[in-house]
Write an enzyme that holds these catalytic residues in place. Structure first.
Site, short mmCIF file in Angstrom:
data_model
loop_
_atom_site.label_atom_id
_atom_site.label_comp_id
_atom_site.label_asym_id
_atom_site.label_seq_id
_atom_site.Cartn_x
_atom_site.Cartn_y
_atom_site.Cartn_z
N ASP A 178 0.84 -1.21 0.00
CA ASP A 178 0.00 0.00 0.00
C ASP A 178 0.87 1.26 0.00
O ASP A 178 0.54 2.26 -0.63
CB ASP A 178 -0.93 0.00 1.23
CG ASP A 178 -1.81 -1.23 1.26
OD1 ASP A 178 -2.29 -1.63 0.19
OD2 ASP A 178 -1.98 -1.82 2.34
N HIS A 205 -5.29 -3.73 5.55
CA HIS A 205 -4.95 -4.00 4.15
C HIS A 205 -6.16 -4.57 3.41
O HIS A 205 -6.16 -5.72 2.99
CB HIS A 205 -3.76 -4.97 4.07
CG HIS A 205 -3.39 -5.29 2.65
ND1 HIS A 205 -2.87 -4.36 1.78
CD2 HIS A 205 -3.52 -6.43 1.93
CE1 HIS A 205 -2.67 -4.91 0.60
NE2 HIS A 205 -3.06 -6.17 0.66
N1 LIG Z 1 -0.28 -8.53 1.71
C1 LIG Z 1 -0.40 -8.11 0.46
O1 LIG Z 1 -0.22 -6.93 0.19
C2 LIG Z 1 -0.69 -9.07 -0.64
C3 LIG Z 1 -1.10 -10.33 -0.37
N2 LIG Z 1 -1.35 -11.22 -1.38
C4 LIG Z 1 -1.78 -12.57 -0.98
O2 LIG Z 1 -0.68 -13.48 -1.05
C5 LIG Z 1 -1.18 -14.80 -1.20
C6 LIG Z 1 -0.40 -15.56 -2.27
O3 LIG Z 1 -0.62 -14.99 -3.53
P1 LIG Z 1 0.05 -15.62 -4.85
O4 LIG Z 1 1.47 -15.91 -4.61
O5 LIG Z 1 -0.34 -14.77 -5.97
O6 LIG Z 1 -0.73 -17.01 -4.93
P2 LIG Z 1 -0.27 -18.34 -5.70
O7 LIG Z 1 -1.46 -19.24 -5.76
O8 LIG Z 1 0.41 -18.00 -6.97
O9 LIG Z 1 0.82 -18.97 -4.73
C7 LIG Z 1 0.50 -19.42 -3.46
C8 LIG Z 1 1.45 -20.53 -3.11
O10 LIG Z 1 1.11 -20.96 -1.79
C9 LIG Z 1 1.32 -22.35 -1.78
N3 LIG Z 1 0.64 -22.98 -0.65
C10 LIG Z 1 -0.66 -23.31 -0.50
N4 LIG Z 1 -0.85 -23.91 0.67
C11 LIG Z 1 0.35 -23.95 1.30
C12 LIG Z 1 0.80 -24.44 2.54
N5 LIG Z 1 -0.02 -25.03 3.41
N6 LIG Z 1 2.11 -24.32 2.82
C13 LIG Z 1 2.96 -23.71 1.97
N7 LIG Z 1 2.60 -23.24 0.77
C14 LIG Z 1 1.30 -23.35 0.44
C15 LIG Z 1 0.81 -22.84 -3.13
O11 LIG Z 1 1.30 -24.13 -3.43
C16 LIG Z 1 1.34 -21.75 -4.03
O12 LIG Z 1 2.62 -22.08 -4.54
C17 LIG Z 1 -2.66 -14.65 -1.49
O13 LIG Z 1 -3.39 -14.90 -0.33
C18 LIG Z 1 -2.80 -13.20 -1.89
O14 LIG Z 1 -4.09 -12.69 -1.67
C19 LIG Z 1 -1.17 -10.88 -2.67
C20 LIG Z 1 -0.73 -9.62 -3.00
C21 LIG Z 1 -0.51 -8.60 -2.03
O1 LIG Z 2 -5.77 -7.43 -3.99
C1 LIG Z 2 -5.39 -8.58 -3.70
O2 LIG Z 2 -6.15 -9.56 -3.63
C2 LIG Z 2 -3.96 -8.78 -3.40
C3 LIG Z 2 -3.52 -7.71 -2.50
O3 LIG Z 2 -3.70 -7.77 -1.31
C4 LIG Z 2 -3.01 -6.49 -3.11
O4 LIG Z 2 -2.63 -6.47 -4.29
O5 LIG Z 2 -2.98 -5.48 -2.41
#
Ligand SMILES: NC(=O)C1=CN([C@@H]2O[C@H](COP(=O)(O)OP(=O)(O)OC[C@H]3O[C@@H](n4cnc5c(N)ncnc54)[C@H](O)[C@@H]3O)[C@@H](O)[C@H]2O)C=CC1
Ligand SMILES: O=C([O-])CC(=O)C(=O)O
Length: 344
Positions: A178, A205
């Site tokens: 953010d 967030h």
């Molecule tokens: N805090 C923030 O600002 C943001 C948070 N996110 C969040 O981050 C998370 C991941 O997003 P992406 O990488 O795009 O998803 P993705 O689906 O590409 O990758 C997630 C990974 O987590 C793994 N996974 C699932 N269960 C697991 C477990 N028990 N132990 C270890 N690994 C496990 C999967 O195998 C996969 O490789 C989502 O919840 C998303 O909403 C995304 C963008 C910004």
């Molecule tokens: O928007 C989403 O789902 C992933 C996230 O938290 C971000 O990009 O800020």
């Protein structure tokens, strides 16, 4: 917010082959574990952490796919040793001795979903990973990226409390993206050098719980109230903007990896290595949960033992004061949802 890690990287790349170009062997041994390392965020985050000379061991853990990611990243000629772990039976090994654990494990949004729609799957993932953290590396600094952050951070802290390992100074919900967005959007509108921009962002967030304080942005610019409102809305909806642009193929991964890497770098340098003076925007559990009003002081000063000082909100504009009141009920209910789940 710091960007020196990437600047340092650029310098290093240009001097590759010289002694200065690579790891300072004198830097302390630091192990970083990434849980969810084979995912959309996990892979570029693994790359960026491999480029960080403050890391000596980088453990890449996922339920599957990590051997390939680890083999790939391990060929990069930087300091850290790469350790790949796949499957739950290897989670303990991945975590043992970790100084910093970063958690981007879990499902991302698709268009039309809110972050809270991810709760049913991601809450359980974060709970089980934090249970393992409490067992194998109870003193690690833990950075929670998995959404919904407003609920997953409280889940993490409840797990740690039950295990007797909770330390409010060592648990973070990573809201850095953010801040990254607010800086980028502000620089574009104010026509100032983005590298010089500072914008505090407070709250949580998700949607309106994200509150950028553009009245405190520097370098200051004479933006109209319409422009400030548009910037605020764009920052609050930044995640959705990416989700829609990716049209079903996930949410922000590359910008999140960047944000996760600079936040971890901040902890490694300023916290673990004891270099004082860091000012950062993120939130940690105790500030979120004890009382939402306190939770909105997410600018933290780090010291050798984690968070040393939680800084105040500063002077708010009337528009920001309204935003602050508007976000409290949603933030509070997301926190309570996480606490309830963890204790069920
Ligand atoms: N805090 C923030 O600002 C943001 C948070 N996110 C969040 O981050 C998370 C991941 O997003 P992406 O990488 O795009 O998803 P993705 O689906 O590409 O990758 C997630 C990974 O987590 C793994 N996974 C699932 N269960 C697991 C477990 N028990 N132990 C270890 N690994 C496990 C999967 O195998 C996969 O490789 C989502 O919840 C998303 O909403 C995304 C963008 C910004
Ligand atoms: O928007 C989403 O789902 C992933 C996230 O938290 C971000 O990009 O800020």
């Amino acid at each position: 917010m710091r960007t020196s890690m990437l600047r340092t990287l650029a310098r290093r790349t240009s001097t590759a082959g010289t002694r200065r170009g690579f790891a300072s062997e004198s830097a302390p041994d630091r192990k970083v574990a990434i849980l969810g390392a084979a995912g959309g965020i996990g892979q570029p985050l693994s790359l960026l952490m491999k480029l960080n000379p403050l890391v000596s061991r980088l453990a890449l853990y996922d339920i599957a796919g990590t051997p390939g990611v680890a083999a790939d990243v391990s060929h990069i000629n930087t300091r850290s040793e790469i350790l790949g772990y796949a499957g739950e039976e290897q989670l303990g090994k991945a975590l043992e001795g970790a100084d910093v654990v970063i958690i981007p494990a879990g499902v991302p949004r698709k268009p039309g979903m809110t972050r809270d729609d991810l709760f049913n799957i991601n809450a359980g993932i974060v709970k089980s990973l934090c249970t393992a953290i409490a067992k194998y590396c109870p003193h690690a600094l833990v950075n929670v990226i998995s959404n919904p952050v407003n609920s997953t951070v409280p889940i993490a802290s409840e797990v740690f409390k039950k295990a007797g390992t909770y330390d409010e100074k060592r648990l973070f919900g990573v809201t850095t993206l953010d801040v990254v967005r607010a800086k980028t959007f502000y620089a574009g509108k104010a026509k100032v050098n983005v590298a010089d921009v500072i914008v505090p962002v407070v709250g949580g967030h998700a949607g309106v719980t994200i509150l950028p304080l553009f009245s405190q942005a520097t370098p200051s610019a004479n933006l109209s109230s319409e422009e400030i409102e548009a910037l605020t809305k764009r920052t609050q909806d930044g995640g959705t903007e990416v989700v829609e642009a990716k049209a079903g193929k996930g949410s922000a991964t590359l910008s999140m990896a960047y944000a996760g890497a600079i936040f971890a770098d901040c902890l490694l340098e300023w916290d673990l290595n004891g270099v004082p003076g860091c000012l950062y925007s993120c939130h940690s559990y105790s500030q979120l949960v004890t009382e939402p009003a306190i939770s909105l002081h997410p600018r933290l000063r780090f010291g050798k033992n984690g968070v040393e000082e939680v800084l105040g909100l500063g002077a708010l504009s009337d528009y920001e004061k309204e935003g602050l009141e508007a976000l409290k009920p949603e933030l509070k209910s997301s926190i309570e949802k996480g606490i309830k789940f963890a204790n069920a």
